[in-house]
Motif scaffolding. Structure first.
Motif, short mmCIF file in Angstrom:
data_model
loop_
_atom_site.label_atom_id
_atom_site.label_comp_id
_atom_site.label_asym_id
_atom_site.label_seq_id
_atom_site.Cartn_x
_atom_site.Cartn_y
_atom_site.Cartn_z
N GLY A 1 2.07 -0.10 4.73
CA GLY A 1 1.57 -0.05 3.52
C GLY A 1 -0.14 -0.07 3.50
O GLY A 1 -0.63 -0.02 2.51
N LEU B 1 8.31 6.53 4.21
CA LEU B 1 8.26 5.90 3.02
C LEU B 1 9.43 4.88 2.66
O LEU B 1 10.52 4.95 3.37
N THR B 2 9.02 3.91 1.95
CA THR B 2 9.94 2.86 1.47
C THR B 2 10.84 3.31 0.50
O THR B 2 10.71 4.38 0.04
N ARG C 1 11.39 2.08 -2.50
CA ARG C 1 10.60 2.03 -3.75
C ARG C 1 9.58 3.38 -3.64
O ARG C 1 9.66 4.01 -4.81
N GLU C 2 9.11 3.78 -2.63
CA GLU C 2 8.12 5.09 -2.55
C GLU C 2 9.05 6.19 -2.48
O GLU C 2 8.72 7.20 -3.36
N VAL D 1 9.77 6.61 -6.66
CA VAL D 1 8.25 7.02 -7.17
C VAL D 1 8.39 8.40 -6.75
O VAL D 1 7.92 9.34 -7.54
N LEU D 2 8.46 8.73 -5.68
CA LEU D 2 8.31 10.32 -5.05
C LEU D 2 9.23 11.23 -5.93
O LEU D 2 8.88 12.28 -6.50
N HIS E 1 1.64 2.85 -5.06
CA HIS E 1 2.57 3.71 -4.41
C HIS E 1 2.29 5.10 -4.47
O HIS E 1 2.63 5.52 -3.21
N ARG F 1 0.01 5.78 -1.49
CA ARG F 1 0.48 5.52 -0.15
C ARG F 1 1.32 6.76 0.10
O ARG F 1 1.55 7.06 1.48
N ILE F 2 2.23 6.88 -0.78
CA ILE F 2 2.81 8.16 -0.67
C ILE F 2 2.03 9.64 -0.09
O ILE F 2 2.41 10.36 0.83
N LYS G 1 0.94 8.79 3.41
CA LYS G 1 1.99 8.93 4.47
C LYS G 1 2.57 10.34 4.57
O LYS G 1 2.91 10.81 5.86
#
Length: 233
Positions: A111, A168-169, A171-172, A175-176, A202, A205-206, A209
Motif C-alpha cells: 500500500g 491490486l487488493t 478493494r482496489e 474501485v478499478l 485507493h 494506489r491503483i 501499481k
C-alpha cells in the motif's frame, strides 16, 4: 490589527532503524519551510504507535528494520482498520538503499504511495513528500524504469481477473471496476460505503501499481491486461 496566519506545515514521521539516518533526514527537511518532522521511530512496530498518536500527513519508511520491517508496517498502516480519523489512509513513502524488484513490488502491494532511493537529492525527498500529501504517488526514476521493463516483458494477455498479477487488493479491484464503469469518486464512495478520501487513496494506489498516470490509462491497462473484462461493466 489582524495578523496573517502562517501556512500549516506538512507533518512527517520518520521510521528508520538507523539513528544517524533519521537525524540526517530531520536536518534536511528542516531546511524546507513547509515541512516539519514531528516524530520518529527505529522500527515498524513502534512506528505504528507513533503514527497512531500523531496522525502525520506523510510517513517516510525504511524497508529493512528489526521487530517489524517496513513492508509489514506499511500494510498495517495503510489498511482501512488503521484509519483512525476517517480522513483516509496516511500515505507512506518508502525510502531505502535497496533498488530491487522484490522490494518495490512488496512495498507497492503493501500500500505504499511512493518509493524513493536514499541516494536521491534532498530536494527530491521534499518534492516526494509534498506529492504524497496531495494524494499523488511518487516513484524513483530508476524504479520506474524497472517497472516499465517488467510490464513490457509480460505476455499478453495476462490471466483475467487475477489481482496477484497486478498487486491490486480486492478493494482496489472493486474501485478499478467502478472507474471502468465511469463512476467518479463520490459515486464510488456511495457504492462501496467508503469515504471519498479513502476512495481517493485507493485510486492513487491503483495508478501507482498499474504504472499509469490517470484514470483513463488505468481503465485501458485494466482491460488490456485482463484485470477488468467487458462483462464487469
Amino acid at each position: 490589527m489582524g495578523y496573517s496566519q502562517e501556512p500549516r506545515k506538512l507533518r512527517v514521521v520518520l521510521i528508520d532503524d538507523e539513528e544517524l539516518v533519521r537525524a540526517g533526514l530531520t536536518l534536511v527537511l528542516a531546511t524546507e519551510p513547509d515541512i516539519e518532522v514531528v516524530g520518529e521511530a527505529g522500527d515498524g512496530q513502534s512506528g505504528l504507535e507513533i503514527v497512531a498518536g500523531l496522525q502525520p500527513d506523510v510517513v517516510v519508511m525504511d524497508i529493512r528494520m528489526p521487530t517489524m520491517d517496513g513492508v509489514a508496517a506499511t500494510k498495517i498502516l495503510t489498511s482501512e482498520g488503521f484509519n483512525l480519523n476517517g480522513a483516509g489512509a496516511i500515505p507512506v513513502l518508502i525510502l531505502t538503499t535497496f533498488n530491487d524488484e522484490q522490494a518495490v513490488h512488496a512495498a507497492l502491494r503493501a500500500g505504499a504511495s511512493g518509493f524513493l532511493l536514499k541516494n536521491s537529492a534532498p530536494k527530491i525527498l521534499a518534492a516526494a513528500i509534498r506529492a504524497l500529501s496531495k494524494g499523488a504517488g511518487w516513484l524513483d526514476p530508476n524504479v520506474t524504469k524497472g517497472l516499465l521493463e517488467e510490464f513490457s516483458s509480460r505476455p499478453e494477455p495476462l490471466i483475467p481477473k487475477a489481482p496477484k498479477s497486478s498487486g491490486l487488493t480486492e478493494r482496489e479491484m472493486e474501485v478499478l471496476t467502478a472507474i471502468a464503469n465511469g463512476m467518479n469518486n463520490s459515486q464510488i464512495a456511495e457504492k462501496l460505503f467508503l469515504s471519498e478520501a479513502t476512495v481517493k487513496t485507493h485510486v492513487h494506489r491503483i495508478l501507482m501499481k498499474l504504472g499509469v498516470t490517470d484514470r483513463s490509462q488505468a481503465v485501458s491497462a485494466a482491460f488490456r491486461w485482463g484485470l477488468v473484462r467487458s462483462d464487469d461493466r
